[in-house]
Design an enzyme around this catalytic site. Structure first.
Site, PDB file in Angstrom:
ATOM      1  N   GLU A  41       0.873  -1.167   0.000  1.00  0.00           N
ATOM      2  CA  GLU A  41       0.000   0.000   0.000  1.00  0.00           C
ATOM      3  C   GLU A  41       0.920   1.229   0.000  1.00  0.00           C
ATOM      4  OE1 GLU A  41      -2.702   0.420   3.312  1.00  0.00           O
ATOM      5  OE2 GLU A  41      -3.393   2.346   2.537  1.00  0.00           O
ATOM      6  N   ARG A 268       5.296 -12.772   9.527  1.00  0.00           N
ATOM      7  CA  ARG A 268       5.991 -11.542   9.165  1.00  0.00           C
ATOM      8  C   ARG A 268       7.310 -11.448   9.919  1.00  0.00           C
ATOM      9  NH1 ARG A 268       3.722  -6.431   9.357  1.00  0.00           N
ATOM     10  NH2 ARG A 268       1.831  -7.251   8.471  1.00  0.00           N
ATOM     11  N   LYS A 278       4.555   0.879   9.269  1.00  0.00           N
ATOM     12  CA  LYS A 278       4.659   2.137   8.540  1.00  0.00           C
ATOM     13  C   LYS A 278       4.047   3.286   9.337  1.00  0.00           C
ATOM     14  CE  LYS A 278       3.147   0.169   4.753  1.00  0.00           C
ATOM     15  NZ  LYS A 278       2.607  -0.021   3.408  1.00  0.00           N
TER      16      LYS A 278
HETATM   17  P1  ATP Z   1       2.972  -2.272   8.010  1.00  0.00           P
HETATM   18  O1  ATP Z   1       2.238  -3.146   8.977  1.00  0.00           O
HETATM   19  O2  ATP Z   1       4.415  -2.153   8.264  1.00  0.00           O
HETATM   20  O3  ATP Z   1       2.316  -0.955   7.814  1.00  0.00           O
HETATM   21  P2  ATP Z   1       1.643  -3.462   5.849  1.00  0.00           P
HETATM   22  O4  ATP Z   1       1.467  -4.915   5.909  1.00  0.00           O
HETATM   23  O5  ATP Z   1       0.470  -2.621   6.147  1.00  0.00           O
HETATM   24  O6  ATP Z   1       2.918  -3.058   6.660  1.00  0.00           O
HETATM   25  P3  ATP Z   1       1.700  -3.374   3.020  1.00  0.00           P
HETATM   26  O7  ATP Z   1       2.062  -2.244   2.168  1.00  0.00           O
HETATM   27  O8  ATP Z   1       0.289  -3.824   3.045  1.00  0.00           O
HETATM   28  O9  ATP Z   1       2.182  -3.005   4.465  1.00  0.00           O
HETATM   29  O10 ATP Z   1       2.654  -4.596   2.739  1.00  0.00           O
HETATM   30  C1  ATP Z   1       2.968  -5.076   1.466  1.00  0.00           C
HETATM   31  C2  ATP Z   1       3.385  -6.501   1.580  1.00  0.00           C
HETATM   32  O11 ATP Z   1       4.488  -6.633   2.460  1.00  0.00           O
HETATM   33  C3  ATP Z   1       2.265  -7.341   2.142  1.00  0.00           C
HETATM   34  O12 ATP Z   1       2.168  -8.508   1.362  1.00  0.00           O
HETATM   35  C4  ATP Z   1       2.693  -7.644   3.538  1.00  0.00           C
HETATM   36  O13 ATP Z   1       2.239  -8.878   3.941  1.00  0.00           O
HETATM   37  C5  ATP Z   1       4.218  -7.614   3.429  1.00  0.00           C
HETATM   38  N1  ATP Z   1       4.816  -7.250   4.705  1.00  0.00           N
HETATM   39  C6  ATP Z   1       4.585  -6.135   5.420  1.00  0.00           C
HETATM   40  N2  ATP Z   1       5.289  -6.158   6.576  1.00  0.00           N
HETATM   41  C7  ATP Z   1       5.986  -7.316   6.586  1.00  0.00           C
HETATM   42  C8  ATP Z   1       6.880  -7.929   7.504  1.00  0.00           C
HETATM   43  N3  ATP Z   1       7.214  -7.348   8.645  1.00  0.00           N
HETATM   44  N4  ATP Z   1       7.403  -9.127   7.167  1.00  0.00           N
HETATM   45  C9  ATP Z   1       7.092  -9.707   6.006  1.00  0.00           C
HETATM   46  N5  ATP Z   1       6.250  -9.201   5.111  1.00  0.00           N
HETATM   47  C10 ATP Z   1       5.692  -8.013   5.381  1.00  0.00           C
HETATM   48 MG    MG Z   2      -1.242  -3.849   4.860  1.00  0.00          MG
END
Ligand code: ATP
Ligand code: MG
Length: 566
Positions: A41, A268, A278
């Site tokens: 995102e 994760r 983020k």
């Molecule tokens: P955050 O929780 O840090 O805001 P998010 O999951 O909301 O991260 P996205 O932009 O939706 O952020 O993530 C894009 C991809 O990266 C998704 O497929 C998510 O599962 C993966 N991802 C995000 N954080 C991690 C992590 N700590 N370890 C592995 N994969 C991750």
């Molecule tokens: Mg997300």
């Protein structure tokens, strides 16, 4: 697809996701196609957790001769910006991966998603709810207690259609109505209890502008986007496991088809002494706790890049930690180990003095320069040798000298002889002090017979010091970094804000360091090992008059040490 193959990387480990894909291929699923996607995102910069997901998704494509899409899940215009889109593209490329022409946006599907919502309404499978989202969530029930049906649940299709169209036309205020899927308020899976699929948001979208004032929820966009792109394996983090029945339900309503992206969940990445959200990273940036997303202390890809991490080291780290189904915490020193390991093989060695103490060799000719030869990288002979100038006055580290040394201090002290790396044996004869009694200078004599740092007669010295010739030195600023948090799990304390655990001494700026003239031609991000001190790289803040270096990692390897002590 990794575009840097110069350095042999450790053999890629197989993980449970690979095994599942192998099985699918054996069974002839998807006609042997493998298509994954990385779906960020664009609401912030990518962090090291995303790097794991990127390496996993693009790595799968690489391993199975498939492809990987980059798709922006841009369903929330209030938090998303072009700046983030651009940074994400740059970071994925920098990591060494290429989506070729397969760049997608969930917003590309807004019309199709809207059409699908209309189809659901017409089929009596979606309804407009006039309640506030607070009321709706209060009616959700608990996992053991069924939810309560909305009083608007049984509106006619005609009424729903009319209301949804008026929502779309901008007639209603934000928050006054939502569109919900009509599934099952008693489902044991909370996500199946008539989830909201569209909301009113009168916000400008970074791609669709002001075209829409209703936007699909992430859950309503994600599975269908995968479906429309023909994704074969939709890899996501564990928290989405419970969303899977909902994604399946949507696809069932959308199409009568055998093809279905297979969702596989993994744990994760969590790193000690690091936050990985983020939202929290944005807070650090917005409130000025760090100097932007690319502050070298940030766990963002852009921060790690500026700090001196290499794509290879991040990919190796990601491979090393593997993929599991169980949430855990990885020791951040393993990440540091990975960069140290890669830089050890590739970084140019130079000498640099961070806390200078001037030394004068009293028996060395006044105006004489000598050019000595130094090895560029003992791990890689092909990197050759370089010339290092030596002269009567040079700098050593202040803490390489002690006037009154304890028994175990073997470096320079009054009357003691040490080796200057690549240069000569020198013996300290005098300690010069100012009025306040502070040491300002040392006087030494040298042994002309010890050129190259070789003992002329077999006599031994117990220490070898690095040094930089004073008149040839490049004066630089050097920034040393420590962990941004002094708690292993700063976001893991219920009663405390994560910022309470910030390390107040995470940045140390040394304004007056002296480096070997070799660094004069360095370009931003060029890597060096400053002998005995660690790995450094040139910062973007550098000017020709004033180079600035970041320390990527010190040489001391706490991770390998911990493994040896086990
Ligand atoms: P955050 O929780 O840090 O805001 P998010 O999951 O909301 O991260 P996205 O932009 O939706 O952020 O993530 C894009 C991809 O990266 C998704 O497929 C998510 O599962 C993966 N991802 C995000 N954080 C991690 C992590 N700590 N370890 C592995 N994969 C991750
Ligand atoms: Mg997300």
């Amino acid at each position: 697809m990794a575009n840097n193959t110069e350095n042999k990387e450790p053999a890629k480990k197989s993980n449970f996701i690979h095994l599942q894909i192998e099985k699918d291929l054996k069974e002839g699923k998807n006609n042997g196609r493998v298509l994954t996607r990385f779906p960020p995102e664009p609401n912030g910069y990518l962090h090291i957790g995303h790097a794991k997901s990127i390496c996993l998704n693009f790595g799968i494509a690489e391993k199975f001769g498939g492809k990987c899409n980059l798709r922006f899940d841009d369903t929330n215009p209030t938090k998303e910006e072009m700046e983030y889109v651009e940074s994400i593209e740059k970071d994925v490329r920098w990591l060494g991966f290429d989506w070729e022409d397969r760049l997608f946006y969930a917003s590309d599907y807004f019309q199709k998603l809207h059409d699908f919502a209309v189809k659901l309404i017409k089929e009596g499978k979606a309804y407009v709810d006039d309640q506030s989202s607070e009321t709706i969530s209060q009616q959700k029930g608990t996992p053991t207690r069924p939810g309560q049906e909305s009083p608007y649940r049984n509106r006619t299709s005609e009424e729903n259609l009319d209301l949804f169209q008026r929502m779309t036309a901008g007639e209603f205020d934000e928050g006054s109505r939502v569109l919900r899927a009509k599934i099952d308020m008693a489902s044991p899976n909370m996500h199946m209890r008539d989830p909201i699929i569209y909301r009113i948001l009168k916000a400008h979208h970074h791609r669709t502008g002001d075209k829409w004032c209703v936007y699909p929820m992430y859950d309503f966009a994600h599975g269908q986007s995968d479906y429309w792109e023909g994704i074969t394996h939709s890899i996501c983090t564990l928290e989405f496991e419970v969303h899977r029945p909902l994604y399946d339900w949507f696809i069932d309503q959308l199409m009568n088809s055998d093809y279905r992206p297979r969702q596989i969940e993994f744990a994760r990445l969590n790193l000690t002494y690091t936050i990985m959200s983020k939202r929290r990273l944005l807070e650090l940036v917005k409130d000025g706790h760090v100097n932007g997303w690319d502050d070298p202390r940030m766990p963002t890809i852009t921060g790690l890049r500026r700090r001196g991490y290499t794509p290879e080291s991040i990919r190796n780290f990601s491979d090393r930690i593997g993929v599991t189904k169980v949430d855990g915490m990885i020791d951040v020193s393993l990440l540091e180990y990975s960069v140290r390991e890669h830089l050890n093989k590739t970084a140019q060695r130079v000498m640099g003095v961070l806390n200078p103490l001037k030394v004068i060799i009293t028996n060395f000719p006044e105006d004489q320069d000598e050019i000595l030869e130094a090895v560029n990288n003992p791990e890689d002979e092909s990197m050759g040798k370089r010339k290092v100038p030596f002269s009567r006055e040079f700098y050593i580290e202040r803490d390489d000298f002690m006037e009154d040394p304890p028994r175990k201090f073997f470096r320079l002290a009054p009357g003691r002889e040490v080796r200057l790396r690549y240069a000569y044996f020198v013996t300290c004869t005098d300690v010069i002090k100012n009025d306040k009694g502070e040491i300002t200078e040392l006087h030494c004599t040298y042994d002309p017979e010890s050129k190259g740092g070789n003992s002329p007669d077999g006599r031994k010295v117990k220490a070898t010091l690095h040094w930089v010739s004073a008149k040839h030195a490049v004066k630089s600023e050097v920034r040393l970094y420590d962990r941004l948090f002094n708690d292993e799990d700063p976001a893991g304390h219920k009663d405390f804000d994560f910022k309470e655990f910030m390390n107040q001494d995470s940045l140390q700026v040394l304004p007056e360091c002296y480096l070997e003239p070799f660094v004069k031609d360095a370009k931003p991000l060029d890597h060096f090992q400053f002998e005995r001190l660690g790995y450094f790289n040139l910062d973007y803040d550098s000017t020709p008059e004033r180079p600035v270096f970041n320390r990527t990692v010190p040489l001391r390897d706490s991770w390998a040490k911990a493994q040896n002590n086990k």
